[in-house]
Design a protein around this motif. Structure first.
Motif, PDB file in Angstrom:
ATOM      1  N   CYS A  37      35.987   3.307  27.446  1.00 41.08           N
ATOM      2  CA  CYS A  37      36.673   2.010  27.430  1.00 41.08           C
ATOM      3  C   CYS A  37      35.641   0.890  27.501  1.00 41.08           C
ATOM      4  N   ALA A  38      35.840  -0.150  26.704  1.00 43.99           N
ATOM      5  CA  ALA A  38      34.889  -1.263  26.662  1.00 43.99           C
ATOM      6  C   ALA A  38      34.930  -2.109  27.920  1.00 43.99           C
ATOM      7  N   LEU A  39      36.016  -2.038  28.704  1.00 48.64           N
ATOM      8  CA  LEU A  39      36.156  -2.849  29.910  1.00 48.64           C
ATOM      9  C   LEU A  39      35.795  -2.068  31.162  1.00 48.64           C
ATOM     10  N   SER A  40      36.433  -0.937  31.384  1.00 52.20           N
ATOM     11  CA  SER A  40      36.218  -0.176  32.618  1.00 52.20           C
ATOM     12  C   SER A  40      35.115   0.866  32.512  1.00 52.20           C
ATOM     13  N   GLN A  41      34.601   1.121  31.304  1.00 56.96           N
ATOM     14  CA  GLN A  41      33.556   2.121  31.070  1.00 56.96           C
ATOM     15  C   GLN A  41      34.004   3.522  31.472  1.00 56.96           C
ATOM     16  N   GLU A  42      35.306   3.762  31.496  1.00 63.02           N
ATOM     17  CA  GLU A  42      35.841   5.090  31.735  1.00 63.02           C
ATOM     18  C   GLU A  42      36.164   5.763  30.411  1.00 63.02           C
ATOM     19  N   LYS A  43      36.350   7.059  30.438  1.00 65.60           N
ATOM     20  CA  LYS A  43      36.652   7.790  29.210  1.00 65.60           C
ATOM     21  C   LYS A  43      38.005   7.359  28.666  1.00 65.60           C
ATOM     22  N   LEU A  44      38.073   7.232  27.355  1.00 64.68           N
ATOM     23  CA  LEU A  44      39.320   6.808  26.713  1.00 64.68           C
ATOM     24  C   LEU A  44      40.373   7.895  26.869  1.00 64.68           C
ATOM     25  N   ARG A  45      41.552   7.457  27.234  1.00 60.33           N
ATOM     26  CA  ARG A  45      42.692   8.362  27.362  1.00 60.33           C
ATOM     27  C   ARG A  45      43.948   7.591  26.930  1.00 60.33           C
ATOM     28  N   ARG A  46      44.898   8.327  26.412  1.00 58.40           N
ATOM     29  CA  ARG A  46      46.122   7.700  25.938  1.00 58.40           C
ATOM     30  C   ARG A  46      46.889   7.063  27.101  1.00 58.40           C
ATOM     31  N   PRO A  47      47.546   5.902  26.876  1.00 58.16           N
ATOM     32  CA  PRO A  47      47.575   5.118  25.638  1.00 58.16           C
ATOM     33  C   PRO A  47      46.309   4.267  25.466  1.00 58.16           C
ATOM     34  N   ILE A  48      45.800   4.245  24.247  1.00 59.20           N
ATOM     35  CA  ILE A  48      44.602   3.481  23.902  1.00 59.20           C
ATOM     36  C   ILE A  48      45.026   2.259  23.096  1.00 59.20           C
ATOM     37  N   ARG A  55      37.807  -3.777  19.445  1.00 54.74           N
ATOM     38  CA  ARG A  55      37.262  -3.016  20.576  1.00 54.74           C
ATOM     39  C   ARG A  55      38.341  -2.108  21.160  1.00 54.74           C
ATOM     40  N   LEU A  56      37.921  -0.962  21.712  1.00 53.22           N
ATOM     41  CA  LEU A  56      38.839   0.037  22.249  1.00 53.22           C
ATOM     42  C   LEU A  56      38.907  -0.072  23.769  1.00 53.22           C
ATOM     43  N   TYR A  57      40.133  -0.008  24.308  1.00 54.08           N
ATOM     44  CA  TYR A  57      40.340  -0.104  25.755  1.00 54.08           C
ATOM     45  C   TYR A  57      41.385   0.922  26.176  1.00 54.08           C
ATOM     46  N   ASN A  58      41.339   1.255  27.455  1.00 56.51           N
ATOM     47  CA  ASN A  58      42.464   1.941  28.085  1.00 56.51           C
ATOM     48  C   ASN A  58      43.527   0.902  28.433  1.00 56.51           C
ATOM     49  N   LYS A  59      44.771   1.211  28.180  1.00 59.55           N
ATOM     50  CA  LYS A  59      45.834   0.231  28.399  1.00 59.55           C
ATOM     51  C   LYS A  59      45.956  -0.171  29.864  1.00 59.55           C
ATOM     52  N   ALA A  80      37.460 -11.669  27.286  1.00 62.86           N
ATOM     53  CA  ALA A  80      37.739 -13.085  27.534  1.00 62.86           C
ATOM     54  C   ALA A  80      38.738 -13.649  26.542  1.00 62.86           C
ATOM     55  N   HIS A  81      38.838 -13.081  25.349  1.00 64.56           N
ATOM     56  CA  HIS A  81      39.747 -13.591  24.315  1.00 64.56           C
ATOM     57  C   HIS A  81      41.162 -13.016  24.445  1.00 64.56           C
ATOM     58  N   ILE A  82      41.381 -12.094  25.362  1.00 60.89           N
ATOM     59  CA  ILE A  82      42.703 -11.481  25.535  1.00 60.89           C
ATOM     60  C   ILE A  82      43.503 -12.321  26.521  1.00 60.89           C
ATOM     61  N   ARG A  83      44.613 -12.921  26.060  1.00 64.28           N
ATOM     62  CA  ARG A  83      45.452 -13.768  26.901  1.00 64.28           C
ATOM     63  C   ARG A  83      46.642 -13.008  27.479  1.00 64.28           C
ATOM     64  N   GLY A  84      47.088 -11.974  26.798  1.00 62.40           N
ATOM     65  CA  GLY A  84      48.223 -11.179  27.249  1.00 62.40           C
ATOM     66  C   GLY A  84      48.301  -9.903  26.449  1.00 62.40           C
ATOM     67  N   MET A  85      49.342  -9.122  26.739  1.00 65.78           N
ATOM     68  CA  MET A  85      49.502  -7.841  26.051  1.00 65.78           C
ATOM     69  C   MET A  85      49.854  -8.017  24.577  1.00 65.78           C
ATOM     70  N   LYS A  86      50.267  -9.224  24.173  1.00 65.61           N
ATOM     71  CA  LYS A  86      50.538  -9.460  22.757  1.00 65.61           C
ATOM     72  C   LYS A  86      49.265  -9.511  21.924  1.00 65.61           C
ATOM     73  N   ASP A  87      48.115  -9.738  22.574  1.00 66.90           N
ATOM     74  CA  ASP A  87      46.844  -9.813  21.860  1.00 66.90           C
ATOM     75  C   ASP A  87      46.221  -8.444  21.627  1.00 66.90           C
ATOM     76  N   VAL A  88      46.820  -7.387  22.135  1.00 69.60           N
ATOM     77  CA  VAL A  88      46.320  -6.029  21.901  1.00 69.60           C
ATOM     78  C   VAL A  88      47.421  -5.212  21.235  1.00 69.60           C
ATOM     79  N   LYS A  89      47.007  -4.119  20.594  1.00 65.08           N
ATOM     80  CA  LYS A  89      47.936  -3.248  19.877  1.00 65.08           C
ATOM     81  C   LYS A  89      47.702  -1.812  20.297  1.00 65.08           C
ATOM     82  N   VAL A  90      48.795  -1.124  20.631  1.00 63.03           N
ATOM     83  CA  VAL A  90      48.696   0.298  20.979  1.00 63.03           C
ATOM     84  C   VAL A  90      48.428   1.094  19.704  1.00 63.03           C
ATOM     85  N   LEU A  91      47.389   1.921  19.717  1.00 63.90           N
ATOM     86  CA  LEU A  91      46.963   2.651  18.531  1.00 63.90           C
ATOM     87  C   LEU A  91      47.753   3.954  18.375  1.00 63.90           C
ATOM     88  N   ASN A  92      48.102   4.230  17.128  1.00 67.76           N
ATOM     89  CA  ASN A  92      48.774   5.482  16.763  1.00 67.76           C
ATOM     90  C   ASN A  92      47.709   6.417  16.188  1.00 67.76           C
TER      91      ASN A  92
END
Length: 299
Positions: A37-48, A55-59, A80-92
């Motif tokens: 994860c680009a924020l927490s530096q933890e391993k990516l796990r669903r939901p991503i 950039r990829l993050y853990n939700k 810093a550019h993320i204002r809310g959950m509308k600014d990110v998209k859950v990946l399929n």
């Protein structure tokens, strides 16, 4: 110090030369971008989830950041550019059948492929390990390789069938040039959204003001005198027939003194008795009380 016991120092031990530039291991750099994860530096796990810059993050990490932005976290400038959950998209994402998880080399007695990824492209089958360019669609969140989008050109998603445009394609973990392009498109999209909201607000104010203006104009028309009406009175006088005179007389009588319901002859006596202006609702002097108490002890 030194040169004791017949030791001979070498030149690099006595002369300080320029420092060597430290090179980053490419495999480690790719693993940090595509497996953590680009924020927490933890391993990516669903939901991503992915942002508009790719950039990829853990939700759960993004939700924790949005709930408490004052907490001290590393890599805060990345979100810093993320204002809310509308600014990110859950990946399929599409799972890689060759991925065995953490238990693939528990003993350490066999070869471990560092480039094996958890997810693959559903069209071409390329692994999402950073060696190949991958993109996701903002409309549905499906992830494909860039080769699949170039070779199979369609306006419908290969996986879910939702329509999309070229503007909806976002590159995942792109280069500096691609990040700059995504930054510009993000700013333009947000500016358009702001202008659209302002136009909707202005339209709503206009629709509210128009009915009020119509009411004011309708109320002001019956109060006009014959001299103030101007050309309308002359035009009405010039038209022959009783219809024109009746039309002009009706608004004046309606705007005049209001008749009470008890004076209306067309209303029945039962209807008139429903109102307080009726004689049955009025009390005589004998029925009126001489004193009024304001305490609850009168009963």
């Amino acid at each position: 110090m030194g040169c004791d016991g017949g030791t001979i120092p070498k030149r690099h031990e006595l002369v300080k030369g320029p420092k060597k530039v430290e090179k980053v291991d490419k495999n480690a750099e790719l693993a940090a971008k595509w497996k953590y994860c680009a924020l927490s530096q933890e391993k990516l796990r669903r939901p991503i989830v992915a942002c508009e810059l790719g950039r990829l993050y853990n939700k759960d990490a993004v939700i924790e950041y949005l709930l408490d932005k004052s907490a001290e976290r590393p890599n805060v400038e990345v979100v810093a550019h993320i204002r809310g959950m509308k600014d990110v998209k859950v990946l399929n994402l599409t799972d890689n059948p060759a991925w065995e998880g953490e238990r693939r080399n528990a003993k350490g007695d066999c070869y471990e492929d560092m480039h094996c990824a958890m997810f693959i492209c559903p069209v071409v089958g390329l692994e999402m390990n950073g060696k190949h360019k991958f993109c996701y669609l903002q409309t549905c969140g499906c992830v494909f390789s860039d080769r699949a989008l170039r070779e199979v050109k369609t306006e419908i998603c290969h996986k879910c069938g939702d329509p999309f445009q070229d503007e909806d394609i976002v590159v995942l973990n792109g280069s500096k040039e691609e990040l700059e392009k995504l930054q510009k498109t993000m700013e333009e999209r947000r500016a358009k959204a702001k202008t659209g909201k302002k136009s909707k607000k202005s339209k709503g104010v206009e629709t509210v003001s128009k009915p009020s203006e119509a009411k004011v104009s309708s109320e002001s028309k019956p109060g006009l005198t014959n001299g103030e009406s101007g050309g309308d009175s002359s035009s009405s006088d010039s038209v022959p027939g009783p219809s024109s005179s009746s039309k002009t007389a009706k608004p004046i009588t309606a705007a005049g003194s209001k008749r009470s319901i008890q004076q209306m002859e067309e209303k029945s006596e039962a209807y008139k008795s429903l109102f307080t202006s009726h004689s049955s609702a009025k009390r005589t002097k004998d029925q009126l009380s001489n004193w009024v108490t304001h305490t609850p002890y009168h009963f």
